[in-house]
Design a protein around this motif. Structure first.
Motif, mmCIF file in Angstrom:
data_model
loop_
_atom_site.group_PDB
_atom_site.id
_atom_site.type_symbol
_atom_site.label_atom_id
_atom_site.label_comp_id
_atom_site.label_asym_id
_atom_site.label_seq_id
_atom_site.Cartn_x
_atom_site.Cartn_y
_atom_site.Cartn_z
ATOM 1 N N ARG A 275 -32.902 21.448 40.098
ATOM 2 C CA ARG A 275 -33.487 20.493 40.569
ATOM 3 C C ARG A 275 -34.389 21.404 41.884
ATOM 4 N NH1 ARG A 275 -32.100 17.504 44.193
ATOM 5 N NH2 ARG A 275 -33.413 15.193 43.589
ATOM 6 N N ALA A 276 -35.335 21.433 41.825
ATOM 7 C CA ALA A 276 -36.513 21.806 42.800
ATOM 8 C C ALA A 276 -37.561 20.863 43.561
ATOM 9 C CB ALA A 276 -37.021 23.048 41.622
ATOM 10 N N LEU A 277 -36.828 20.664 44.531
ATOM 11 C CA LEU A 277 -38.794 20.346 45.633
ATOM 12 C C LEU A 277 -39.027 20.867 45.575
ATOM 13 C CD1 LEU A 277 -35.803 18.971 48.667
ATOM 14 C CD2 LEU A 277 -36.759 17.539 46.419
ATOM 15 N N VAL A 278 -40.552 20.860 45.106
ATOM 16 C CA VAL A 278 -41.863 21.418 45.525
ATOM 17 C C VAL A 278 -42.188 21.344 46.873
ATOM 18 C CG1 VAL A 278 -43.526 21.565 44.136
ATOM 19 C CG2 VAL A 278 -41.275 21.250 42.997
ATOM 20 N N PHE A 279 -43.213 21.942 46.756
ATOM 21 C CA PHE A 279 -43.707 22.132 48.663
ATOM 22 C C PHE A 279 -45.250 22.726 48.502
ATOM 23 C CE2 PHE A 279 -39.188 21.423 49.607
ATOM 24 C CZ PHE A 279 -39.333 20.541 50.539
ATOM 25 N N VAL A 280 -46.126 22.654 48.293
ATOM 26 C CA VAL A 280 -47.487 22.680 48.913
ATOM 27 C C VAL A 280 -47.839 23.127 50.711
ATOM 28 C CG1 VAL A 280 -49.673 23.437 48.314
ATOM 29 C CG2 VAL A 280 -48.485 22.156 46.947
ATOM 30 N N ASP A 281 -47.940 24.439 51.260
ATOM 31 C CA ASP A 281 -47.371 24.823 52.665
ATOM 32 C C ASP A 281 -47.021 23.707 53.613
ATOM 33 O OD1 ASP A 281 -50.110 26.442 52.805
ATOM 34 O OD2 ASP A 281 -51.496 25.264 52.861
ATOM 35 N N ARG A 282 -45.946 23.711 52.710
ATOM 36 C CA ARG A 282 -44.396 23.055 53.148
ATOM 37 C C ARG A 282 -44.345 21.796 53.431
ATOM 38 N NH1 ARG A 282 -42.646 28.078 58.124
ATOM 39 N NH2 ARG A 282 -42.538 29.568 56.575
ATOM 40 N N SER A 283 -45.204 21.266 52.820
ATOM 41 C CA SER A 283 -45.317 19.564 52.366
ATOM 42 C C SER A 283 -44.614 19.061 51.056
ATOM 43 C CB SER A 283 -46.918 19.049 52.376
ATOM 44 O OG SER A 283 -47.495 19.501 53.991
ATOM 45 N N ASN B 183 -37.897 16.106 34.220
ATOM 46 C CA ASN B 183 -39.162 15.690 35.193
ATOM 47 C C ASN B 183 -39.546 16.860 34.942
ATOM 48 O OD1 ASN B 183 -41.512 15.363 36.297
ATOM 49 N ND2 ASN B 183 -40.372 14.917 37.848
ATOM 50 N N LEU B 184 -40.605 16.816 33.395
ATOM 51 C CA LEU B 184 -40.841 18.997 33.570
ATOM 52 C C LEU B 184 -42.757 19.037 33.999
ATOM 53 C CD1 LEU B 184 -39.877 19.091 29.844
ATOM 54 C CD2 LEU B 184 -38.459 19.874 32.077
ATOM 55 N N GLU B 185 -43.189 18.345 34.991
ATOM 56 C CA GLU B 185 -44.531 18.363 34.756
ATOM 57 C C GLU B 185 -44.531 17.383 36.432
ATOM 58 O OE1 GLU B 185 -47.432 17.260 32.021
ATOM 59 O OE2 GLU B 185 -47.145 19.037 30.669
ATOM 60 N N LEU B 186 -45.762 18.247 37.274
ATOM 61 C CA LEU B 186 -46.424 17.423 38.418
ATOM 62 C C LEU B 186 -47.117 17.563 38.929
ATOM 63 C CD1 LEU B 186 -45.829 18.693 41.328
ATOM 64 C CD2 LEU B 186 -43.015 18.362 41.070
ATOM 65 N N ALA B 187 -48.641 17.107 39.246
ATOM 66 C CA ALA B 187 -49.982 17.491 40.475
ATOM 67 C C ALA B 187 -50.024 18.288 41.060
ATOM 68 C CB ALA B 187 -50.598 16.872 39.928
ATOM 69 N N VAL B 188 -50.154 19.935 41.202
ATOM 70 C CA VAL B 188 -50.271 20.148 42.338
ATOM 71 C C VAL B 188 -51.936 19.670 42.972
ATOM 72 C CG1 VAL B 188 -50.933 22.414 43.673
ATOM 73 C CG2 VAL B 188 -49.301 22.691 41.831
ATOM 74 N N PRO B 189 -51.851 18.693 44.512
ATOM 75 C CA PRO B 189 -53.502 18.404 44.745
ATOM 76 C C PRO B 189 -54.413 19.851 45.220
ATOM 77 C CG PRO B 189 -51.587 18.536 46.871
ATOM 78 C CD PRO B 189 -50.850 18.639 44.998
ATOM 79 N N ASP B 190 -55.975 18.932 44.828
ATOM 80 C CA ASP B 190 -56.757 19.965 45.880
ATOM 81 C C ASP B 190 -56.468 20.876 46.708
ATOM 82 O OD1 ASP B 190 -57.731 20.730 42.722
ATOM 83 O OD2 ASP B 190 -58.701 19.085 43.255
ATOM 84 N N GLY B 191 -56.992 21.793 46.832
ATOM 85 C CA GLY B 191 -56.736 22.209 48.505
ATOM 86 C C GLY B 191 -58.014 23.480 48.647
#
Length: 635
Positions: A449-457, A466-474
């Motif tokens: 399992r992996a918890l995924v973060f962008v800039d620690r959010s 669950n093999l895909e998820l969206a990374v928000p634009d920035g």
């Protein structure tokens, strides 16, 4: 005259002491009680066409499995006495290679893992022993009890005569076997038999392998009767010449016994594992076997004149990250409780199954008087502990070994940690830089399992379904982090070589592989947990967030009692009590409480640390009864 009389009195006293010592030595080494008999030590356990004999006398094994590594050492005597009081005459135990040799150059046979002390205790209490030293044992342990550092060899072929594996086995057996050779029956000890490997018929990738293991045991001095043990449908491919085949089962099927007798017509029948219950996995129900079914099957086994071992007699707990996983039909990790619905519960309580079996064994032994049942340990519902301090995961990273830089993802086992032995358990944090949003694809390369973060959010979760998820634009360069958990390597099956954990391949962002990782090993070993006391903890009012560590205190007045920790307001994580890893908790169940043995606690203040992944209510509850979840009968 007075002086002379005093000296003579002293001489008589010393002579009496010497006689007592000589008598004890003769009793210990020339014979031991077995049902009140003293016996010679020349032949040992043998098998003729119809029955087992011990030193020429008919002998039925009434065995029970209790694993020393799943029971606090302070409770070994209690559990074995309860076994003896039930009418069991033989203790069986596996030997977990992974715990005894956590690194290639590190061996541990001390304290909780003092196998010699455990076997000697069984001897003292009048129990025979069947030793099951593996090297593969299954036992619902991570990788079936094999050490994960074996997987650093990219060509490794576990449970075969592949040189990398046999060399490692030889090194381990060079340490293990000399410790148990003096404890064999013919040398005055309680070990009457030894099992060669375990369930090899279900694996059977190398025809030479079982012969190699048998020779590895005998060449180092194992001279007692040898067994193999397999499920009924793999008996033929799991045996080896010179060892008696035994069967594992839960329901007595006439055809299964006929299959065994057809393969082995001139030997007595041994049920090496009669499964008294079963193990549990996260996300399902708690498995139980009705006591009436258990006793009915054991009664029929005895009626047919067969020997039997109850697996488990007392399951105990898979503390820490010991638990394995199943892969068929889909991956599911095991819970830390190894209660197994056994005759003795996880915390050593008598169950209806225990009482029915004790009555059965008493009648089987024609009313022989068994030892009295030991008193139960007191259990206490301690006051709720309030978590009062918080440490962010990100603030704990400076206390890890590393970090390490790598252009490509590196799996846990191949990380340059633990003296070149890689990471065995826990979590691994992978961080890299991204410059855009888009679709992140795991390609099924996340284990598990992996918890995924962008800039620690937090932005989402990767798991096997669950093999895909969206990374928000920035804007600009941002840090993408994946906190990957090893939930447990599978403990059986033909894919043991493929049990690498962490990131085992590429992660794609907009179909482009991510590169240039900074990697942190979070194996949660005691040394790491102890080092966190130097970390910049903050009060809950100042800081709270996830993932993170939470600290609180349990107060135990007087002599500490057994208790059960319950975490109704928390989601998923790991519990440490006084620096010791109790195991994982997860709100999906079935297990709702974690067993805390009294010997793990101090009188007074006990430090609790929780590593929580996603959410918590900052309270930890303690109860005097276990909650293993909603039960379902084993079909």
């Amino acid at each position: 005259m007075v002086v002379c009389r005093v000296r003579n009195a002293h001489k008589r006293k010393y002579a009496l002491i010497c006689l007592c010592i000589v008598g004890f030595v003769m009793y210990k080494y020339l014979g031991r009680p077995a049902g009140g008999r003293r016996i010679t030590r020349k032949v040992g356990l043998s098998a003729n066409s119809s029955q087992l004999t011990l030193e020429g006398q008919p002998f039925h094994i009434l065995g029970g499995s209790i694993h020393y590594f799943r029971v606090p050492r302070a409770y070994w005597r209690d559990r074995l006495l309860k076994m003896k009081a039930c009418g069991i005459n033989t203790l069986t135990t596996y030997v977990p290679w992974s715990l005894h040799q956590p690194e290639r150059e590190v061996f541990n046979f001390h304290t909780q893992l003092d196998l010699e002390a455990y076997i000697n205790l069984a001897d003292e209490l009048g129990l025979w022993v069947i030793l099951r030293p593996g090297p593969y044992i299954s036992s619902e342990l991570d990788l079936g009890g094999l050490p994960s550092w074996l997987l650093r060899d990219g060509s490794m072929k576990l449970r075969t005569t592949y040189p990398g594996f046999t060399e490692a086995v030889n090194t381990f057996f060079d340490k293990l076997i000399p410790k148990v050779v003096p404890l064999q029956f013919k040398k005055g000890g309680p070990i009457i038999a030894v099992q060669v490997e375990n369930e090899y018929g279900s694996f059977a990738k190398d025809e030479s392998y079982m012969f190699f293991i048998k020779e590895a045991l005998q060449s180092r001095g194992i001279s007692e009767l040898l067994f193999t043990s397999d499920n009924h449908n793999t008996l033929k491919s799991g045996g080896v010449d010179g060892a008696i085949r035994s069967v594992k089962l839960q329901k007595l099927n006439q055809k299964d016994l006929q299959d065994l007798n057809a393969i082995q017509p001139s030997s007595p029948t041994m049920v090496m594992d009669y499964w008294t219950g079963g193990y549990d996995v996260w996300g399902e129900l708690h498995h139980v076997l009705p006591p009436e079914d258990t006793v009915s099957t054991v009664r029929e086994i005895l009626r047919r004149g067969m020997s039997v071992n109850l697996y488990m007699f007392h399951g105990g707990s898979s503390f820490g990250f010991m638990s394995g996983a199943v892969a068929d039909p889909s991956y599911k990790a095991l819970v830390p409780s190894y209660d197994y619905d056994a005759p003795l519960s996880e915390d050593g309580e008598y169950t209806p199954k225990y009482h029915l079996l004790r009555d059965l064994f008493s009648r089987y032994n024609r009313g022989e008087r068994f030892p009295d049942m030991p008193a139960l340990h007191y259990r206490e519902a301690y006051e709720t502990a309030i978590m009062y301090q918080h440490l962010s995961l990100w603030d704990a990273l400076s206390f890890t070994e590393g970090p390490f830089k790598s252009h490509m993802p590196v799996n846990m086992e191949n990380l340059p940690v633990n003296n070149g032995n890689g990471q065995s358990y826990g979590y691994t944090l992978y961080e890299t830089t991204v410059t855009s949003g888009g679709i992140l694809k795991s390609g099924d390369n996340v284990r598990d399992r992996a918890l995924v973060f962008v800039d620690r959010s937090y932005i989402g979760l990767f798991k096997r379904q669950n093999l895909e998820l969206a990374v928000p634009d920035g804007k600009g360069r941002r840090t993408l982090s994946l906190l990957v958990e090893n939930c447990g390597r599978v403990h059986q099956g033909r894919d043991l070589d493929k049990q690498h954990k962490g990131l085992v391949g590429d992660i794609l962002l907009n179909n482009i592989p991510l590169r240039d990782f900074t990697i942190y090993s979070l194996d949660m070993k005691p040394s790491f947990i102890d080092s966190l006391y130097q970390a910049p903890w903050k009060t809950i009012t100042e800081s709270r967030g996830f993932p993170g560590f939470y600290m609180g205190r349990l107060f135990a007045y007087g002599y500490p009692s057994d208790t059960f920790m319950k975490l109704p307001g928390w989601e998923k994580g790991v519990v440490f009590i006084n620096g010791m890893n109790l195991g994982r908790y997860w709100s999906i169940g079935p297990q709702q409480t974690l067993y805390i043995p009294g010997p793990f606690l101090n009188s007074g203040i006990n430090q609790i640390i929780l590593f929580e992944e996603q959410e918590g209510d900052f309270k930890v509850h303690f109860e005097d009864t276990p909650d293993l979840g909603m039960a379902a009968d084993i079909q």
